[in-house]
Design a protein around this motif. Structure first.
Motif, PDB file in Angstrom:
ATOM      1  N   ALA A  73       2.923  -9.760  -3.005  1.00 29.66           N
ATOM      2  CA  ALA A  73       2.229 -10.230  -1.806  1.00 29.66           C
ATOM      3  C   ALA A  73       1.307  -9.109  -1.338  1.00 29.66           C
ATOM      4  O   ALA A  73       1.769  -8.081  -0.842  1.00 29.66           O
ATOM      5  N   GLU A  74       0.013  -9.305  -1.526  1.00 30.67           N
ATOM      6  CA  GLU A  74      -0.974  -8.313  -1.112  1.00 30.67           C
ATOM      7  C   GLU A  74      -1.436  -8.630   0.304  1.00 30.67           C
ATOM      8  O   GLU A  74      -1.881  -9.752   0.582  1.00 30.67           O
ATOM      9  N   ILE A  75      -1.329  -7.676   1.188  1.00 27.53           N
ATOM     10  CA  ILE A  75      -1.693  -7.863   2.591  1.00 27.53           C
ATOM     11  C   ILE A  75      -3.197  -7.660   2.723  1.00 27.53           C
ATOM     12  O   ILE A  75      -3.714  -6.563   2.502  1.00 27.53           O
ATOM     13  N   LEU A  76      -3.907  -8.719   3.094  1.00 27.04           N
ATOM     14  CA  LEU A  76      -5.358  -8.667   3.227  1.00 27.04           C
ATOM     15  C   LEU A  76      -5.789  -8.345   4.648  1.00 27.04           C
ATOM     16  O   LEU A  76      -6.809  -7.705   4.865  1.00 27.04           O
ATOM     17  N   ASP A  77      -5.029  -8.812   5.615  1.00 27.08           N
ATOM     18  CA  ASP A  77      -5.341  -8.528   7.020  1.00 27.08           C
ATOM     19  C   ASP A  77      -4.138  -8.873   7.870  1.00 27.08           C
ATOM     20  O   ASP A  77      -3.394  -9.806   7.571  1.00 27.08           O
ATOM     21  N   THR A  78      -3.946  -8.093   8.925  1.00 32.47           N
ATOM     22  CA  THR A  78      -2.901  -8.337   9.905  1.00 32.47           C
ATOM     23  C   THR A  78      -3.266  -7.562  11.155  1.00 32.47           C
ATOM     24  O   THR A  78      -3.913  -6.512  11.069  1.00 32.47           O
ATOM     25  N   PRO A  79      -2.895  -8.046  12.333  1.00 34.22           N
ATOM     26  CA  PRO A  79      -3.210  -7.312  13.558  1.00 34.22           C
ATOM     27  C   PRO A  79      -2.529  -5.948  13.645  1.00 34.22           C
ATOM     28  O   PRO A  79      -3.009  -5.068  14.361  1.00 34.22           O
ATOM     29  N   ALA A  80      -1.436  -5.772  12.921  1.00 32.03           N
ATOM     30  CA  ALA A  80      -0.687  -4.516  12.985  1.00 32.03           C
ATOM     31  C   ALA A  80      -1.495  -3.364  12.392  1.00 32.03           C
ATOM     32  O   ALA A  80      -2.210  -3.530  11.403  1.00 32.03           O
ATOM     33  N   ASP A  81      -1.383  -2.190  13.007  1.00 33.52           N
ATOM     34  CA  ASP A  81      -2.003  -0.976  12.480  1.00 33.52           C
ATOM     35  C   ASP A  81      -1.030  -0.356  11.481  1.00 33.52           C
ATOM     36  O   ASP A  81       0.022   0.161  11.858  1.00 33.52           O
ATOM     37  N   LEU A  82      -1.382  -0.407  10.208  1.00 32.31           N
ATOM     38  CA  LEU A  82      -0.504   0.082   9.146  1.00 32.31           C
ATOM     39  C   LEU A  82      -0.946   1.442   8.625  1.00 32.31           C
ATOM     40  O   LEU A  82      -0.635   1.814   7.492  1.00 32.31           O
ATOM     41  N   THR A  83      -1.637   2.200   9.461  1.00 29.92           N
ATOM     42  CA  THR A  83      -2.097   3.522   9.029  1.00 29.92           C
ATOM     43  C   THR A  83      -0.934   4.469   8.784  1.00 29.92           C
ATOM     44  O   THR A  83      -0.916   5.213   7.801  1.00 29.92           O
ATOM     45  N   ALA A  84       0.047   4.464   9.683  1.00 28.24           N
ATOM     46  CA  ALA A  84       1.198   5.360   9.553  1.00 28.24           C
ATOM     47  C   ALA A  84       2.129   4.875   8.447  1.00 28.24           C
ATOM     48  O   ALA A  84       2.347   3.676   8.274  1.00 28.24           O
ATOM     49  N   ARG A  85       2.690   5.808   7.689  1.00 30.18           N
ATOM     50  CA  ARG A  85       3.564   5.451   6.575  1.00 30.18           C
ATOM     51  C   ARG A  85       4.804   4.689   7.040  1.00 30.18           C
ATOM     52  O   ARG A  85       5.247   3.743   6.379  1.00 30.18           O
ATOM     53  N   ASP A  86       5.387   5.067   8.183  1.00 25.84           N
ATOM     54  CA  ASP A  86       6.555   4.355   8.696  1.00 25.84           C
ATOM     55  C   ASP A  86       6.213   2.904   9.022  1.00 25.84           C
ATOM     56  O   ASP A  86       7.016   1.993   8.755  1.00 25.84           O
ATOM     57  N   ALA A  87       5.033   2.685   9.593  1.00 24.52           N
ATOM     58  CA  ALA A  87       4.609   1.316   9.912  1.00 24.52           C
ATOM     59  C   ALA A  87       4.439   0.503   8.636  1.00 24.52           C
ATOM     60  O   ALA A  87       4.808  -0.684   8.582  1.00 24.52           O
ATOM     61  N   GLN A  88       3.888   1.122   7.601  1.00 29.23           N
ATOM     62  CA  GLN A  88       3.740   0.446   6.316  1.00 29.23           C
ATOM     63  C   GLN A  88       5.104   0.041   5.754  1.00 29.23           C
ATOM     64  O   GLN A  88       5.318  -1.110   5.358  1.00 29.23           O
ATOM     65  N   ASN A  89       6.022   1.000   5.718  1.00 27.91           N
ATOM     66  CA  ASN A  89       7.336   0.728   5.140  1.00 27.91           C
ATOM     67  C   ASN A  89       8.076  -0.361   5.907  1.00 27.91           C
ATOM     68  O   ASN A  89       8.719  -1.233   5.300  1.00 27.91           O
ATOM     69  N   ASP A  90       8.000  -0.326   7.236  1.00 29.91           N
ATOM     70  CA  ASP A  90       8.661  -1.350   8.039  1.00 29.91           C
ATOM     71  C   ASP A  90       8.091  -2.736   7.744  1.00 29.91           C
ATOM     72  O   ASP A  90       8.831  -3.718   7.641  1.00 29.91           O
ATOM     73  N   PHE A  91       6.779  -2.805   7.597  1.00 29.54           N
ATOM     74  CA  PHE A  91       6.146  -4.094   7.319  1.00 29.54           C
ATOM     75  C   PHE A  91       6.480  -4.568   5.911  1.00 29.54           C
ATOM     76  O   PHE A  91       6.737  -5.754   5.683  1.00 29.54           O
ATOM     77  N   PHE A  92       6.494  -3.644   4.954  1.00 27.83           N
ATOM     78  CA  PHE A  92       6.858  -4.006   3.581  1.00 27.83           C
ATOM     79  C   PHE A  92       8.276  -4.588   3.537  1.00 27.83           C
ATOM     80  O   PHE A  92       8.532  -5.580   2.858  1.00 27.83           O
TER      81      PHE A  92
END
Length: 234
Positions: A73-92
């Motif tokens: 599942a490739e994330i193309l757009d979302t309102p969340a700011d996924l710049t931070a690595r922790d935010a990325q991991n939580d969303f993944f």
């Protein structure tokens, strides 16, 4: 059709399921159906993700290999700011938890055993960084008058591209290179270099300027800006 739970389904989500004292990990998702082929499974996963993450756009990819099958599942757009690595991991984790509901896993860390109905992965696509940069305000905005598909049809061998802006330190900044060949996936430039075509969402052209977004978590607005010099221009 509405997905229903299976009788042997795990009560917890995948990320919440612990290993036992012998290293065993057993998980069966509540939406698991043994007979699904990969195309059917991917379609069910895609519909489910749209429901669970209505403000997020995904691109679903599938692949088969000797060890099994995989859905990405490739994330193309979302309102969340996924710049931070922790935010990325939580969303993944949140996305993968929903994908894993469609499968089962039997593994043992101590014995290096792993068996699952399919592998899954969530990742951030290039389009997400372009969209994030757009929300923050892009440098060198280019009006999208010529689509990527139209550009591929119009660009010709003999045209040239001048790199007028790029990330700091780019060695080709300011150079003009002739296009020697136009292929389906890229342009061959003089000097044996090439320029790969991006996804349509990362491409913008107004007929003269070409902007190719290649942002990342480190620089969401990173891009290449070319001036398109047509051989047959008046």
């Amino acid at each position: 059709m509405t997905d229903v739970s299976t009788s042997g389904a795990s009560a917890r989500l995948y990320s919440q399921t612990p290993f036992d004292e012998r290293g065993n990990f057993h998980y069966e998702g509540d939406l698991y159906r043994p007979g699904d082929n990969l195309a059917t499974l991917a379609a069910r996963v895609e519909g489910h993700l749209k429901t669970k993450f209505p403000d997020t756009r995904f691109a679903i990819r599938t692949e088969k290999f000797a060890g099994g099958r995989k859905i990405t599942a490739e994330i193309l757009d979302t309102p969340a700011d996924l710049t931070a690595r922790d935010a990325q991991n939580d969303f993944f984790v949140a996305v993968r938890d929903q994908m894993e509901r469609f499968g089962y896993t039997r593994s043992n860390l101590l014995q290096d055993l792993h068996n699952c109905s399919f592998y899954c992965e969530a990742q951030i696509g290039q389009a997400y960084w372009a969209a994030l940069a757009g929300r923050r305000g892009r440098k060198n905005p280019v009006e999208a008058k010529v689509s990527l598909a139209a550009f591929k049809k119009q660009v010709r061998a003999g045209d040239s591209l001048k790199l007028v802006d790029a990330p700091a330190g780019h060695r080709a900044l300011g150079t003009t290179r002739a296009i020697t060949q136009v292929r389906s996936g890229d342009l061959i430039l003089e000097g044996r270099s090439y320029l790969s075509f991006p996804r349509a969402s990362a491409f913008a052209c107004d007929g003269r300027l070409v902007r190719i977004s290649n942002g990342s978590e480190y620089d969401p607005d990173s891009h290449l800006l070319y001036e398109w010099l047509r051989r047959d221009a008046a």
